[in-house]
Scaffold this motif. Structure first.
Motif, PDB file in Angstrom:
ATOM      1  N   LEU A 161       0.819  -1.201  -0.064  1.00  0.00           N
ATOM      2  CA  LEU A 161       0.077   0.061  -0.040  1.00  0.00           C
ATOM      3  C   LEU A 161       0.791   1.449  -0.026  1.00  0.00           C
ATOM      4  O   LEU A 161       0.594   2.251  -0.776  1.00  0.00           O
ATOM      5  CB  LEU A 161      -1.000   0.102   1.177  1.00  0.00           C
ATOM      6  N   MET A 162       1.828   1.422   0.845  1.00  0.00           N
ATOM      7  CA  MET A 162       2.682   2.343   0.945  1.00  0.00           C
ATOM      8  C   MET A 162       3.405   2.796  -0.406  1.00  0.00           C
ATOM      9  O   MET A 162       3.844   3.912  -0.878  1.00  0.00           O
ATOM     10  CB  MET A 162       3.570   2.409   2.251  1.00  0.00           C
ATOM     11  N   ILE A 163       4.177   1.647  -0.972  1.00  0.00           N
ATOM     12  CA  ILE A 163       4.846   1.841  -2.124  1.00  0.00           C
ATOM     13  C   ILE A 163       3.901   2.300  -3.143  1.00  0.00           C
ATOM     14  O   ILE A 163       4.274   3.245  -4.120  1.00  0.00           O
ATOM     15  CB  ILE A 163       5.729   0.366  -2.363  1.00  0.00           C
ATOM     16  N   TYR A 164       2.919   1.678  -3.384  1.00  0.00           N
ATOM     17  CA  TYR A 164       2.033   1.946  -4.442  1.00  0.00           C
ATOM     18  C   TYR A 164       1.288   3.555  -4.363  1.00  0.00           C
ATOM     19  O   TYR A 164       1.376   4.147  -5.273  1.00  0.00           O
ATOM     20  CB  TYR A 164       0.585   0.968  -4.295  1.00  0.00           C
ATOM     21  N   LEU A 165       1.081   3.766  -3.186  1.00  0.00           N
ATOM     22  CA  LEU A 165       0.585   5.149  -2.928  1.00  0.00           C
ATOM     23  C   LEU A 165       1.524   6.229  -3.178  1.00  0.00           C
ATOM     24  O   LEU A 165       1.394   7.187  -3.902  1.00  0.00           O
ATOM     25  CB  LEU A 165       0.107   5.488  -1.498  1.00  0.00           C
ATOM     26  N   THR A 166       2.800   6.059  -2.641  1.00  0.00           N
ATOM     27  CA  THR A 166       3.813   7.168  -2.945  1.00  0.00           C
ATOM     28  C   THR A 166       4.115   6.964  -4.435  1.00  0.00           C
ATOM     29  O   THR A 166       4.967   8.001  -5.086  1.00  0.00           O
ATOM     30  CB  THR A 166       4.856   6.972  -2.003  1.00  0.00           C
ATOM     31  N   SER A 167       4.215   5.917  -5.054  1.00  0.00           N
ATOM     32  CA  SER A 167       4.514   5.812  -6.501  1.00  0.00           C
ATOM     33  C   SER A 167       3.404   6.519  -7.394  1.00  0.00           C
ATOM     34  O   SER A 167       3.720   7.195  -8.294  1.00  0.00           O
ATOM     35  CB  SER A 167       4.522   4.257  -6.907  1.00  0.00           C
TER      36      SER A 167
END
Length: 216
Positions: A116-122
């Protein structure tokens, strides 16, 4: 600047309401335990929301995206398992019951949290011009900034807690290293995430943790 449709604005309002109810629920001792048990459900709902609004423009690189996020989930979970059982990576901490079922003291959902965190910041930076600064550095710094708030709020939600109640600098350095590593791999694999709900959800979650910290 992103212009949202009326339907998207309504969805953003609903997201904000759900998290606002969560803030109220965690702030009342009588309902605190109940809302703690609902945390995994909210995390999963957030993930499903992103899947619904995801727009794959990877031009034939769908397999790359799937492999990359499988890597993030698996590596994130195994690294957390190693970390919580040895204290060697992030420092000494223990997971509570706030993230649901655990294997070897590690919640299964922690792998999804990394996704979730990698996807959001990406997805927040993907619409901008593609370069090393925007593709790797800024998303990684955003993750570390988010973690600065989340680490303080997490014990109050029984997600995890630190020895002596102090978050060690080691944790933030490891977060920075892992964020840079995952985003570098994503950049190298040319994984691009387009999602108009990424920024609103990220902001709502950040405000949620900040208010949990201030009000509890």
């Amino acid at each position: 600047m992103t212009k949202y449709t009326s339907k998207e604005k309504e969805m953003i309002r609903r997201i904000a309401v759900i998290y606002a109810v969560g803030i109220a629920g965690f702030s009342v001792p009588f309902t605190h335990r109940t809302f703690m048990q609902l945390t995994p459900l909210v995390l999963l709902l957030s993930l499903f929301l992103l899947i619904w609004y995801d727009r794959d423009r990877s031009k034939g690189r769908q397999l790359n995206r799937k492999l990359f996020y499988l890597l993030v989930f698996t590596a994130g979970f195994l690294i957390e398992m190693w970390g919580v059982n040895t204290g060697a990576l992030f420092g000494s901490y223990l997971y509570g019951d706030g993230l649901g079922p655990k294997i070897a003291g590690t919640p299964l959902l922690i792998g999804l949290n990394w996704v979730l965190m990698i996807y959001l910041t990406s997805a927040i930076f993907t619409p901008l011009r593609r370069n090393l600064l925007i593709g790797i550095l800024w998303p990684s710094l955003l993750m570390v900034g988010y973690d600065l708030v989340m680490e303080q709020a997490a014990p109050r939600m029984d997600m995890w807690s630190w020895q002596y109640g102090v978050v060690p600098l080691q944790n933030y350095l490891m977060w920075a290293l892992l964020s840079l590593t995952f985003h570098t791999i994503r950049y190298a694999m040319k994984v691009c995430d387009y999602n108009r709900m990424a920024l609103p959800l990220f902001v709502v979650q950040a405000v949620f943790f900040l208010l949990i910290l201030l009000l509890n």
